[in-house]
Motif scaffolding. Structure first.
Motif, PDB file in Angstrom:
ATOM      1  N   PHE A 131      -0.112  -8.523   6.621  1.00 17.51           N
ATOM      2  CA  PHE A 131       0.411  -7.348   5.916  1.00 17.51           C
ATOM      3  C   PHE A 131       1.592  -7.667   5.002  1.00 17.51           C
ATOM      4  CE2 PHE A 131      -1.270  -4.908   9.762  1.00 17.51           C
ATOM      5  CZ  PHE A 131      -2.385  -4.456   9.095  1.00 17.51           C
ATOM      6  N   ASP A 132       2.649  -8.239   5.551  1.00 19.13           N
ATOM      7  CA  ASP A 132       3.886  -8.431   4.779  1.00 19.13           C
ATOM      8  C   ASP A 132       3.700  -9.453   3.659  1.00 19.13           C
ATOM      9  OD1 ASP A 132       5.391  -6.570   6.242  1.00 19.13           O
ATOM     10  OD2 ASP A 132       5.800  -8.038   7.809  1.00 19.13           O
ATOM     11  N   PHE A 133       2.939 -10.513   3.919  1.00 24.21           N
ATOM     12  CA  PHE A 133       2.692 -11.517   2.884  1.00 24.21           C
ATOM     13  C   PHE A 133       1.917 -10.914   1.723  1.00 24.21           C
ATOM     14  CE2 PHE A 133       2.707 -14.310   6.806  1.00 24.21           C
ATOM     15  CZ  PHE A 133       4.007 -14.752   6.620  1.00 24.21           C
ATOM     16  N   VAL A 134       0.939 -10.072   2.039  1.00 30.53           N
ATOM     17  CA  VAL A 134       0.140  -9.428   0.995  1.00 30.53           C
ATOM     18  C   VAL A 134       1.016  -8.505   0.160  1.00 30.53           C
ATOM     19  CG1 VAL A 134      -1.738  -7.792   0.564  1.00 30.53           C
ATOM     20  CG2 VAL A 134      -2.033  -9.607   2.263  1.00 30.53           C
ATOM     21  N   LYS A 135       1.856  -7.726   0.814  1.00 31.24           N
ATOM     22  CA  LYS A 135       2.739  -6.815   0.078  1.00 31.24           C
ATOM     23  C   LYS A 135       3.658  -7.583  -0.869  1.00 31.24           C
ATOM     24  CE  LYS A 135       6.152  -3.149   0.557  1.00 31.24           C
ATOM     25  NZ  LYS A 135       7.037  -2.362   1.458  1.00 31.24           N
ATOM     26  N   THR A 136       4.261  -8.664  -0.372  1.00 28.29           N
ATOM     27  CA  THR A 136       5.153  -9.468  -1.204  1.00 28.29           C
ATOM     28  C   THR A 136       4.415 -10.040  -2.408  1.00 28.29           C
ATOM     29  OG1 THR A 136       6.549 -10.064   0.682  1.00 28.29           O
ATOM     30  CG2 THR A 136       6.646 -11.506  -1.244  1.00 28.29           C
ATOM     31  N   ALA A 137       3.239 -10.596  -2.164  1.00 32.87           N
ATOM     32  CA  ALA A 137       2.473 -11.204  -3.247  1.00 32.87           C
ATOM     33  C   ALA A 137       2.122 -10.190  -4.328  1.00 32.87           C
ATOM     34  CB  ALA A 137       1.201 -11.848  -2.685  1.00 32.87           C
ATOM     35  N   LEU A 138       1.613  -9.041  -3.921  1.00 30.19           N
ATOM     36  CA  LEU A 138       1.220  -8.033  -4.899  1.00 30.19           C
ATOM     37  C   LEU A 138       2.420  -7.523  -5.692  1.00 30.19           C
ATOM     38  CD1 LEU A 138      -1.398  -6.004  -2.811  1.00 30.19           C
ATOM     39  CD2 LEU A 138      -1.852  -7.705  -4.587  1.00 30.19           C
TER      40      LEU A 138
ATOM     41  N   HIS B 120      -2.061   0.072  11.022  1.00 24.23           N
ATOM     42  CA  HIS B 120      -2.068  -0.504   9.680  1.00 24.23           C
ATOM     43  C   HIS B 120      -0.741  -0.210   9.005  1.00 24.23           C
ATOM     44  CE1 HIS B 120      -3.378  -1.830   5.766  1.00 24.23           C
ATOM     45  NE2 HIS B 120      -4.537  -2.220   6.294  1.00 24.23           N
ATOM     46  N   LYS B 121      -0.043  -1.265   8.560  1.00 25.40           N
ATOM     47  CA  LYS B 121       1.311  -1.103   8.029  1.00 25.40           C
ATOM     48  C   LYS B 121       1.344  -0.491   6.639  1.00 25.40           C
ATOM     49  CE  LYS B 121       4.647  -3.968   8.702  1.00 25.40           C
ATOM     50  NZ  LYS B 121       5.512  -5.178   8.760  1.00 25.40           N
ATOM     51  N   PHE B 122       0.308  -0.755   5.824  1.00 22.71           N
ATOM     52  CA  PHE B 122       0.357  -0.342   4.424  1.00 22.71           C
ATOM     53  C   PHE B 122      -0.937   0.351   4.000  1.00 22.71           C
ATOM     54  CE2 PHE B 122       2.969  -4.312   4.635  1.00 22.71           C
ATOM     55  CZ  PHE B 122       4.213  -3.682   4.560  1.00 22.71           C
ATOM     56  N   PRO B 123      -1.145   1.589   4.439  1.00 16.55           N
ATOM     57  CA  PRO B 123      -2.364   2.319   4.060  1.00 16.55           C
ATOM     58  C   PRO B 123      -2.565   2.429   2.557  1.00 16.55           C
ATOM     59  CG  PRO B 123      -1.239   3.443   5.847  1.00 16.55           C
ATOM     60  CD  PRO B 123      -0.311   2.360   5.373  1.00 16.55           C
ATOM     61  N   ASN B 124      -1.485   2.553   1.801  1.00 18.49           N
ATOM     62  CA  ASN B 124      -1.622   2.676   0.344  1.00 18.49           C
ATOM     63  C   ASN B 124      -2.166   1.390  -0.282  1.00 18.49           C
ATOM     64  OD1 ASN B 124      -0.742   5.326   0.261  1.00 18.49           O
ATOM     65  ND2 ASN B 124       1.402   4.767  -0.019  1.00 18.49           N
ATOM     66  N   LEU B 125      -1.731   0.240   0.230  1.00 14.40           N
ATOM     67  CA  LEU B 125      -2.283  -1.022  -0.254  1.00 14.40           C
ATOM     68  C   LEU B 125      -3.742  -1.157   0.162  1.00 14.40           C
ATOM     69  CD1 LEU B 125       0.523  -3.691   0.345  1.00 14.40           C
ATOM     70  CD2 LEU B 125      -0.066  -2.486  -1.769  1.00 14.40           C
ATOM     71  N   ASN B 126      -4.055  -0.662   1.349  1.00 14.91           N
ATOM     72  CA  ASN B 126      -5.427  -0.754   1.842  1.00 14.91           C
ATOM     73  C   ASN B 126      -6.394  -0.033   0.904  1.00 14.91           C
ATOM     74  OD1 ASN B 126      -7.072  -1.670   4.227  1.00 14.91           O
ATOM     75  ND2 ASN B 126      -7.589   0.511   4.278  1.00 14.91           N
ATOM     76  N   LYS B 127      -5.942   1.060   0.301  1.00 16.16           N
ATOM     77  CA  LYS B 127      -6.779   1.811  -0.627  1.00 16.16           C
ATOM     78  C   LYS B 127      -7.105   1.016  -1.888  1.00 16.16           C
ATOM     79  CE  LYS B 127      -4.964   6.304   0.872  1.00 16.16           C
ATOM     80  NZ  LYS B 127      -4.138   7.473   0.485  1.00 16.16           N
ATOM     81  N   LYS B 128      -6.270   0.028  -2.212  1.00  7.17           N
ATOM     82  CA  LYS B 128      -6.472  -0.771  -3.419  1.00  7.17           C
ATOM     83  C   LYS B 128      -7.362  -1.991  -3.179  1.00  7.17           C
ATOM     84  CE  LYS B 128      -1.912   0.501  -5.221  1.00  7.17           C
ATOM     85  NZ  LYS B 128      -0.590   0.010  -5.673  1.00  7.17           N
ATOM     86  N   ALA B 129      -7.634  -2.291  -1.910  1.00  6.33           N
ATOM     87  CA  ALA B 129      -8.407  -3.481  -1.585  1.00  6.33           C
ATOM     88  C   ALA B 129      -9.880  -3.289  -1.943  1.00  6.33           C
ATOM     89  CB  ALA B 129      -8.270  -3.808  -0.103  1.00  6.33           C
TER      90      ALA B 129
END
Length: 345
Positions: free
Chosen positions: A83-90, A119-128
């Motif tokens: 979760f956190d690595f994906v958020k940082t990268a994006l 799930h820590k980042f539902p908003n990011l999940n919507k973009k996957a």
């Protein structure tokens, strides 16, 4: 050259990815990261890489400061760890291909139910975007975040997709019986995957509870336009690599063999990594390749179809598919770096 970073580089899927990226003509490995082997060269862990890939694996606490140096980040971690690595990268404009399960399930409540993790980042999940190229190629081209599918899932969805897309199957009739090599259980030491425990034996596991179930149901439901609920039973077999997925379903009334053939030809006729075969698939013919072999038989007596697929779980079921997604995202030829076929015996 596309600069890449790999988190989880020393797991089986991670090291297979490193092997592929080293041979890819358009990628440069910028960093490798490992929680278990930080500070060690990956070639001391996997001797096959000696003199070819000798990068030192960084510790997980050094990852965030290195992400900004890459164009695409691969994460090959257990669920809940990306979760956190994906958020940082994006946030830094870095594309992400996640080989884990954190962004595969569209509904975060279903994710929580099956993975016992919030799930820590539902908003990011919507973009996957679910990274099965044969189904979502156009979406993959535009995406910044790819949820690379699971191995059982890839084999099962590809076997059944044409039947559901073209409305040939009774939606409530699907049963999937699938078998995996031991590498699918990961590299961690577990009693049940020791040689003396699993050799000369085959067993079912996670019956009616395997976490790939909602992933398969989700994608088949999208294809069919109706909710799919199915039975999925995985098995462990004493081989290193491979998935064999045997899928059963009831054909709708008056569906001919020609109609079935047309559905597979229509969906996969131009695909580079799918081979529709007359002979029944075997894992040895796809081992070490990104290929998926599919065959089917119709049981006239029962009106059922049996669709069978074979893949290498670490290639088309993980790292090979991740590189296929990279090629699509960056506009390369889809087969670039993936042209290998199985070696036999």
């Amino acid at each position: 050259m596309i600069k890449v970073g790999v988190i989880g580089a020393t797991g089986y899927a991670g090291q297979q990815l490193v092997w592929l990226l080293n041979n890819h003509p358009q990628t440069k490995i910028e960093f490798l990261a490992s929680q278990s082997y930080g500070g060690q060269s990956i070639s001391t862990i996997y001797k096959n890489l000696d003199k070819f890939v000798d990068e030192i694996c960084i510790d997980t606490n050094e990852i965030e400061k290195n992400i900004k140096n890459v164009d695409v980040l691969f994460t090959a971690l257990p669920h809940g760890k990306s979760f956190d690595f994906v958020k940082t990268a994006l946030s830094l404009g870095v594309k992400v291909i996640d080989l884990g399960a954190d962004f595969r399930i569209n509904d975060t409540d279903i994710f929580k139910k099956w993975y016992k993790t919030e799930h820590k980042f539902p908003n990011l999940n919507k973009k996957a975007v679910y990274g099965l190229p044969e189904i979502n190629r156009e979406k993959i081209k535009q995406s910044q975040l790819i949820a690379n599918p699971g191995c059982y899932t890839t084999a099962s969805i590809l076997a059944l997709a044409p039947l559901l897309k073209f409305n040939l199957l009774e939606e409530d009739s699907i049963i999937i019986d699938a078998k995996s090599g031991v590498s699918g259980a990961g590299r961690g030491a577990k009693t049940e995957t020791l040689f003396a425990e699993c050799n000369e034996s085959i067993k079912a596991y996670a019956v009616a509870s395997h976490r790939h179930t909602p992933e398969i149901e989700q994608e088949l439901s999208i294809l069919s336009g109706s909710k799919i609920t199915l039975t999925f039973t995985p098995h462990l077999v004493p081989m290193n690599r491979g998935i064999l997925s045997v899928c059963y379903g009831k054909l709708k009334d008056n569906i001919s063999i020609n109609k079935v053939i047309e559905s597979y030809d229509s969906m996969y006729g131009k695909e580079k990594f799918i081979r529709i075969t007359e002979k029944l698939p075997e894992t040895r013919w796809v081992k070490n390749s990104n290929l998926c072999d599919i065959a089917f038989r119709i049981d006239e007596r029962t009106g059922r179809i049996i669709a069978i697929s074979a893949i290498d779980n670490l290639m088309k079921g993980a790292a090979g598919q991740a590189v296929q997604n990279l090629n699509i995202m960056f506009g390369f030829e889809e087969t670039l770096g993936l042209q290998m076929i199985s070696m036999v015996p």
